[in-house]
Design a protein around this motif. Structure first.
Motif, PDB file in Angstrom:
ATOM      1  N   LEU A 110       2.077   2.715  -3.385  1.00 51.81           N
ATOM      2  CA  LEU A 110       1.137   3.136  -4.415  1.00 51.81           C
ATOM      3  C   LEU A 110       1.273   4.628  -4.712  1.00 51.81           C
ATOM      4  CD1 LEU A 110      -2.065   1.242  -3.183  1.00 51.81           C
ATOM      5  CD2 LEU A 110      -0.535   0.571  -5.046  1.00 51.81           C
ATOM      6  N   ILE A 140       0.827  -1.204   0.000  1.00 50.27           N
ATOM      7  CA  ILE A 140       0.000   0.000   0.000  1.00 50.27           C
ATOM      8  C   ILE A 140       0.866   1.260   0.000  1.00 50.27           C
ATOM      9  CG2 ILE A 140      -1.710   1.331   1.279  1.00 50.27           C
ATOM     10  CD1 ILE A 140      -2.902  -1.180   0.095  1.00 50.27           C
ATOM     11  N   GLU A 141       1.912   1.264   0.803  1.00 49.10           N
ATOM     12  CA  GLU A 141       2.746   2.454   0.948  1.00 49.10           C
ATOM     13  C   GLU A 141       3.406   2.848  -0.365  1.00 49.10           C
ATOM     14  OE1 GLU A 141       4.190   5.764   2.678  1.00 49.10           O
ATOM     15  OE2 GLU A 141       2.770   4.341   3.563  1.00 49.10           O
ATOM     16  N   MET A 186      -9.199   3.043   1.944  1.00 52.51           N
ATOM     17  CA  MET A 186      -8.306   1.930   2.247  1.00 52.51           C
ATOM     18  C   MET A 186      -9.040   0.599   2.211  1.00 52.51           C
ATOM     19  SD  MET A 186      -5.159   1.277   2.705  1.00 52.51           S
ATOM     20  CE  MET A 186      -4.685   3.004   2.846  1.00 52.51           C
ATOM     21  N   ARG A 209      -3.079   6.007  -2.875  1.00 55.34           N
ATOM     22  CA  ARG A 209      -2.789   5.765  -1.456  1.00 55.34           C
ATOM     23  C   ARG A 209      -3.491   6.759  -0.542  1.00 55.34           C
ATOM     24  NH1 ARG A 209       2.322   6.708  -1.735  1.00 55.34           N
ATOM     25  NH2 ARG A 209       2.236   8.793  -0.825  1.00 55.34           N
ATOM     26  N   GLU A 210      -3.554   8.023  -0.949  1.00 55.09           N
ATOM     27  CA  GLU A 210      -4.083   9.068  -0.075  1.00 55.09           C
ATOM     28  C   GLU A 210      -5.563   9.345  -0.265  1.00 55.09           C
ATOM     29  OE1 GLU A 210      -2.229  10.259   2.256  1.00 55.09           O
ATOM     30  OE2 GLU A 210      -0.350   9.357   1.568  1.00 55.09           O
TER      31      GLU A 210
END
Length: 277
Positions: free
Chosen positions: A193, A190-191, A203, A198-199
Motif C-alpha cells: 500500500l 498491506i506492505e 492497521m 500503510r504507515e
C-alpha cells in the motif's frame, strides 16, 4: 513555494505544486486564491517556520488530511488524524446506496459497524433528519474521534457511540439499515500500500485477514441471525470483492443484492436486504 514543490516532487508526491500551495495557505490562514494577491507581501518568520515544519511532515508521506487536521466528505468537514481511517471520496458511493434505502419522511434507526471517524453515520444522519443512529467501534481512540465529529456537526442528540466490537453489540434487531466500511485488505497486500495508508491509517482498519473477507464473514453471519426482516445491509468493498461478498450474502439468505461502481469504475459498494419470511 517553488522549493517546497521541488521537495514534495522529490518525495514522490504527484500533486506537489498543489499540495505545497495548500500547506502555505494553511499556515498563512488564508484561502488558496489569496496567495496570489499576497505574493509581494513579506512572509513572517513564524509562518515560514510553520510551513517548513508541515512540508517536512508531508515529505515523510504523512497524509495531507492529518497535517491540515480536517478533510471534507460528502460536503461535511471532519476532523481527521491517526486515530481512524481517513474519509475518502470512494466511500461516498456507499453513502449514496444507503441514502436510497432510507426514507426522508419516516423515522429510522441506522447502525455503522466499525465507524472509525464517524463520517458514514454523520452523513446519513445529516441527510435523514428523522433518523437516529449508533456507531460501533472497537478502538477507543477512533470512538473518541467519531464522538468529536458527531458533536461538531450537531448530531450528538441523535447518535450513540458503542465502544466495543460488533460481536458484542446488542441492537441488530432494531436497525433498519446497517452500513459498514470494514477492514478488507488481504494481509499479504498491506506492505504494497501507499506509505500514507500503510504507515498512518490504523492497521485494524485495513487488515481483513488472509483473503480480506474476515470482517464480511463475521458481520454477515451475525446479521443473518440478528437483523430484522426487511432491513438493509450496505458495505464498502474492495475493487475485486464483488463476487465473493455477493456469494456470502446469498449463502446467508439475503436478497436484492446490488453492487455499484465508484467514479474510477471499480466495484465499491454492495447492498442486500434481509428478506421477509
Amino acid at each position: 513555494m517553488a522549493d517546497g514543490t521541488a521537495r514534495l516532487k522529490g518525495a514522490g508526491i504527484v500533486n506537489a505544486r498543489l499540495e505545497s500551495r495548500w500547506l502555505l495557505a494553511h499556515v498563512s490562514g488564508c484561502q488558496h486564491s489569496e496567495l496570489i494577491s499576497r505574493g509581494s507581501d513579506q512572509v513572517p518568520e513564524q509562518t515560514i517556520a510553520a510551513f517548513l515544519d508541515r512540508l517536512s511532515r508531508r515529505e515523510g508521506r504523512e497524509p495531507m488530511q492529518h497535517i491540515l487536521g480536517t478533510t471534507e466528505f460528502y460536503g461535511l468537514e471532519f476532523l481527521s488524524d491517526a486515530r481512524a481511517l481517513i474519509p475518502r471520496p470512494d466511500s461516498e458511493i456507499v453513502v449514496e446506496m444507503a441514502l436510497e434505502r432510507i426514507s426522508r419522511e419516516q423515522p429510522a434507526f441506522i447502525a455503522d459497524l466499525g465507524m472509525g471517524s464517524g463520517c458514514l453515520l454523520a452523513v446519513l444522519l445529516t441527510n435523514r433528519p428523522l433518523a437516529r443512529g449508533e456507531g460501533v467501534e472497537a478502538s477507543d481512540a477512533a470512538a473518541t474521534l467519531a464522538g468529536e465529529n458527531l458533536t461538531r456537526l450537531g448530531l450528538a442528540d441523535r447518535s450513540l457511540v458503542h465502544r466495543g466490537s460488533w460481536t458484542g453489540w446488542q441492537n441488530w434487531a432494531e436497525a433498519d439499515l446497517i452500513i459498514s466500511n470494514p477492514p478488507y485488505i488481504a494481509s499479504a497486500e498491506i506492505e504494497g500500500l501507499m506509505p500514507e495508508v500503510r504507515e498512518y491509517d490504523p492497521m485494524s482498519a485495513l487488515d481483513g485477514g488472509k483473503d480480506g473477507l474476515d470482517a464480511y464473514r463475521e458481520i454477515i453471519g451475525l446479521a443473518a441471525q440478528g437483523m430484522k426482516q426487511g432491513a438493509w445491509l450496505v458495505f464498502e468493498i474492495g475493487f475485486d470483492q464483488k463476487e465473493a461478498v455477493s456469494a456470502l450474502l446469498d449463502q446467508a439468505g439475503f436478497d436484492e443484492i446490488t453492487c455499484r461502481k465508484d467514479l474510477s469504475g471499480n466495484d465499491r459498494a454492495i447492498a442486500a436486504k434481509r428478506p421477509f419470511v
